[in-house]
Design an enzyme around this catalytic site. Structure first.
Site, PDB file in Angstrom:
ATOM      1  N   CYS A   1      27.227  -1.143   8.104  1.00  0.00           N
ATOM      2  CA  CYS A   1      28.349  -1.877   8.589  1.00  0.00           C
ATOM      3  C   CYS A   1      29.768  -1.140   8.818  1.00  0.00           C
ATOM      4  O   CYS A   1      30.546  -1.570   9.811  1.00  0.00           O
ATOM      5  CB  CYS A   1      28.608  -2.823   7.459  1.00  0.00           C
ATOM      6  SG  CYS A   1      27.598  -4.083   6.991  1.00  0.00           S
TER       7      CYS A   1
ATOM      8  N   ASN B   1      28.580 -12.020   8.681  1.00  0.00           N
ATOM      9  CA  ASN B   1      28.746 -10.618   8.735  1.00  0.00           C
ATOM     10  C   ASN B   1      27.630 -10.064   9.755  1.00  0.00           C
ATOM     11  O   ASN B   1      26.431  -9.843   9.457  1.00  0.00           O
ATOM     12  CB  ASN B   1      28.587 -10.066   7.381  1.00  0.00           C
ATOM     13  CG  ASN B   1      28.331  -8.532   7.379  1.00  0.00           C
ATOM     14  OD1 ASN B   1      28.609  -7.967   8.220  1.00  0.00           O
ATOM     15  ND2 ASN B   1      28.321  -7.806   5.812  1.00  0.00           N
TER      16      ASN B   1
ATOM     17  N   HIS C   1      36.131  -4.892   8.863  1.00  0.00           N
ATOM     18  CA  HIS C   1      34.806  -5.463   8.851  1.00  0.00           C
ATOM     19  C   HIS C   1      34.824  -7.004   8.194  1.00  0.00           C
ATOM     20  O   HIS C   1      35.405  -7.051   7.305  1.00  0.00           O
ATOM     21  CB  HIS C   1      34.089  -4.412   8.043  1.00  0.00           C
ATOM     22  CG  HIS C   1      32.618  -5.027   7.627  1.00  0.00           C
ATOM     23  ND1 HIS C   1      31.694  -5.535   8.830  1.00  0.00           N
ATOM     24  CD2 HIS C   1      31.717  -5.238   6.743  1.00  0.00           C
ATOM     25  CE1 HIS C   1      30.546  -5.929   8.237  1.00  0.00           C
ATOM     26  NE2 HIS C   1      30.690  -5.766   6.920  1.00  0.00           N
TER      27      HIS C   1
HETATM   28  N1  COA Z   1      24.585 -20.828  -3.224  1.00  0.00           N
HETATM   29  C1  COA Z   1      24.599 -21.485  -4.413  1.00  0.00           C
HETATM   30  N2  COA Z   1      25.008 -20.689  -5.460  1.00  0.00           N
HETATM   31  C2  COA Z   1      24.547 -19.367  -5.113  1.00  0.00           C
HETATM   32  C3  COA Z   1      24.489 -18.636  -3.892  1.00  0.00           C
HETATM   33  C4  COA Z   1      24.306 -19.363  -2.804  1.00  0.00           C
HETATM   34  N3  COA Z   1      23.953 -19.058  -1.721  1.00  0.00           N
HETATM   35  N4  COA Z   1      24.169 -17.353  -4.131  1.00  0.00           N
HETATM   36  C5  COA Z   1      24.347 -17.233  -5.517  1.00  0.00           C
HETATM   37  N5  COA Z   1      24.872 -18.153  -6.138  1.00  0.00           N
HETATM   38  C6  COA Z   1      25.120 -18.563  -7.543  1.00  0.00           C
HETATM   39  C7  COA Z   1      24.357 -17.444  -8.335  1.00  0.00           C
HETATM   40  O1  COA Z   1      23.091 -17.590  -8.852  1.00  0.00           O
HETATM   41  C8  COA Z   1      25.255 -17.783  -9.462  1.00  0.00           C
HETATM   42  O2  COA Z   1      24.777 -18.596 -10.509  1.00  0.00           O
HETATM   43  P1  COA Z   1      24.918 -18.492 -12.115  1.00  0.00           P
HETATM   44  O3  COA Z   1      26.574 -18.637 -12.275  1.00  0.00           O
HETATM   45  O4  COA Z   1      24.194 -19.903 -12.519  1.00  0.00           O
HETATM   46  O5  COA Z   1      24.131 -17.413 -12.461  1.00  0.00           O
HETATM   47  C9  COA Z   1      26.766 -18.360  -9.094  1.00  0.00           C
HETATM   48  O6  COA Z   1      26.332 -18.658  -7.597  1.00  0.00           O
HETATM   49  C10 COA Z   1      27.671 -17.088  -8.810  1.00  0.00           C
HETATM   50  O7  COA Z   1      27.122 -15.904  -8.391  1.00  0.00           O
HETATM   51  P2  COA Z   1      27.795 -14.470  -7.976  1.00  0.00           P
HETATM   52  O8  COA Z   1      26.939 -13.647  -7.554  1.00  0.00           O
HETATM   53  O9  COA Z   1      28.573 -14.320  -9.322  1.00  0.00           O
HETATM   54  O10 COA Z   1      28.823 -15.104  -6.830  1.00  0.00           O
HETATM   55  P3  COA Z   1      30.121 -14.200  -6.263  1.00  0.00           P
HETATM   56  O11 COA Z   1      31.367 -15.010  -6.552  1.00  0.00           O
HETATM   57  O12 COA Z   1      29.998 -12.728  -6.532  1.00  0.00           O
HETATM   58  O13 COA Z   1      29.627 -14.264  -4.820  1.00  0.00           O
HETATM   59  C11 COA Z   1      28.924 -13.050  -2.894  1.00  0.00           C
HETATM   60  C12 COA Z   1      28.517 -13.973  -4.221  1.00  0.00           C
HETATM   61  C13 COA Z   1      27.629 -12.371  -2.593  1.00  0.00           C
HETATM   62  C14 COA Z   1      29.543 -14.178  -2.009  1.00  0.00           C
HETATM   63  C15 COA Z   1      30.120 -11.933  -3.260  1.00  0.00           C
HETATM   64  O14 COA Z   1      29.678 -11.214  -4.402  1.00  0.00           O
HETATM   65  C16 COA Z   1      29.998 -11.015  -2.236  1.00  0.00           C
HETATM   66  O15 COA Z   1      30.417 -11.368  -1.182  1.00  0.00           O
HETATM   67  N6  COA Z   1      29.926  -9.658  -2.523  1.00  0.00           N
HETATM   68  C17 COA Z   1      29.860  -8.905  -1.082  1.00  0.00           C
HETATM   69  C18 COA Z   1      28.785  -8.681  -0.590  1.00  0.00           C
HETATM   70  C19 COA Z   1      28.926  -8.004   0.938  1.00  0.00           C
HETATM   71  O16 COA Z   1      29.978  -8.193   1.460  1.00  0.00           O
HETATM   72  N7  COA Z   1      27.816  -7.575   1.331  1.00  0.00           N
HETATM   73  C20 COA Z   1      27.919  -6.794   2.684  1.00  0.00           C
HETATM   74  C21 COA Z   1      28.621  -5.503   2.658  1.00  0.00           C
HETATM   75  S1  COA Z   1      28.778  -4.897   4.100  1.00  0.00           S
END
Ligand code: COA
Length: 359
Positions: free
Chosen positions: A114, A309, A279
């Site tokens: 990215c 993204n 980004h």
């Molecule tokens: N829909 C519904 N529930 C979802 C889900 C979705 N698409 N994806 C994950 N969950 C659930 C998980 O299973 C978890 O459930 P649990 O509490 O029962 O275990 C809960 O939602 C929370 O998951 P978590 O991973 O803690 O969520 P989060 O607040 O960290 O958000 C992201 C997840 C991926 C959105 C976030 O971590 C993020 O944006 N990270 C950066 C990723 C990124 O930018 N990547 C590219 C870099 S270039």
């Protein structure tokens, strides 16, 4: 007296595919909901390519060249920042070369996930400022839809496909009247840093900061499509794998640090910056950076709601939108900043200059 050169952006372009996948569409494919995706990421829809990375890259490139008022035979250098080329070889840049008629150009891809466009922009600027080349095309293009597991709700909701491009040209001027600023990753100290010159008044790209940390590479991985089955048997799937929370923490720490680094080197304060072109990964990451920089969200343009993204494409697509909306004026200071797999991250100051490419 020898001339001193500064690479400037003289045109921008972008392309996103027509096919739209909304959050509601996704909720029919995996156990998710529009509300969850919007609240956690800000994303409402993303575009999916049917033609591939090189086609998107070429379309964005042609728009940037039209915006700059140049033809293919004026290009000396093409760098495509991508991690999802359609082929292991030839490079996407060579495919773009053929598509835009840039027979004289030297062409190669740059792999920084990215951060690909940002790293490519800085690389091209250094080549131009050295005097090696005069006109460069820099493209960020990715098709992460090819790498995600569409059954994995933790990743497939985040990404979309697209391409963005910029044409850079080295302007020549009398020595002493125009200097560029460059940075390196070690020394944010200021004017005495290697390559850090004296004035930003005439526009240009820099100073910049680029960081990498291979020790945390496991946070975000995607095996090479054709090699994945040979070398990565220990991985349960051949798809992208991500530790979302660690990537989130990494982003909200390193992006403000990188921005602080280049601002210090430029002798600028956050208030001097018109737009922070970040980004587009997650609106919460952008909001966190804005808060840490004590800057209003209005200075952080967002388009991830429409595109998700788009990896290496997100910064140049956003830059092109600002340019085409007429939101950029000569002398405006922008900060471009990105982060991604590698891990990689960075920031660049861009001083905008109205030119053939300005709308
Ligand atoms: N829909 C519904 N529930 C979802 C889900 C979705 N698409 N994806 C994950 N969950 C659930 C998980 O299973 C978890 O459930 P649990 O509490 O029962 O275990 C809960 O939602 C929370 O998951 P978590 O991973 O803690 O969520 P989060 O607040 O960290 O958000 C992201 C997840 C991926 C959105 C976030 O971590 C993020 O944006 N990270 C950066 C990723 C990124 O930018 N990547 C590219 C870099 S270039």
């Amino acid at each position: 007296m020898a001339d001193i050169m500064a690479a400037k952006i003289i045109g921008t372009g972008s392309y996103v595919p027509d096919q739209v996948i909304t959050n509601d569409d996704l909720s029919e494919m995996v156990d998710t909901s529009d509300a969850w995706i919007r609240e956690r990421t800000g994303i409402r829809a993303r575009r999916i390519t049917e033609t591939g990375t090189a086609d998107m890259a070429a379309r964005a490139a042609l728009k940037a060249m039209e915006n700059a008022g140049i033809s293919g035979d004026e290009l000396d250098l093409i760098i495509v920042g991508t991690s999802t080329g359609d082929w292991l070889f030839p490079s996407t840049a060579c495919e773009v070369q053929a598509a835009v008629g840039a027979g004289r150009a030297v062409c190669f891809d740059l792999s920084a996930a990215c951060s690909g466009f940002l790293f490519s922009l800085n690389t091209a600027a250094v080549y131009l400022d050295s005097g090696a080349y005069r006109t460069a095309l820099v493209v960020g293009a990715d098709s992460l839809s090819k790498t995600v597991d569409w059954k994995d709700r933790s990743t497939c909701i985040l990404f979309g496909d697209g391409a963005g491009a910029a044409v850079l040209r080295r302007e020549e001027s009398a020595a002493g009247t125009e200097k560029t600023r460059r940075g390196n990753s070690e020394d944010p100290a200021g004017p005495d840093s290697p390559g850090a010159p004296e004035s930003l008044e005439s526009g240009g790209i820099g100073p910049f900061f680029m960081g990498s940390d291979g020790n945390r590479s496991e946070y975000l991985t995607s095996p090479s499509t054709s090699l994945r089955n040979m070398f990565v048997e220990e991985k349960p799937t051949g798809y992208m794998a991500m530790n979302g929370q660690e990537v989130f923490k990494f982003a909200v720490k390193t992006v403000p640090e990188a921005i602080g680094h280049v601002l210090a080197q430029a002798g600028l304060a956050p208030d001097d910056i018109k737009y922070f072109v970040l980004h587009q990964a997650n609106e919460r990451i952008i909001a966190s950076v804005a808060k840490r920089m004590k800057q209003p969200m209005e200075k952080f343009p967002v388009n991830l709601d429409r595109y998700g993204n788009t990896s290496g494409a997100s910064i140049p697509i956003l830059l092109d939108e600002l340019n085409r909306k007429g939101m950029l004026r000569t002398g405006d200071r922008l900060v471009l900043s990105g982060f991604g797999a590698g891990l990689t991250w960075g920031a660049s100051v861009v001083t905008w200059q109205a030119s053939a490419g300005s709308i």
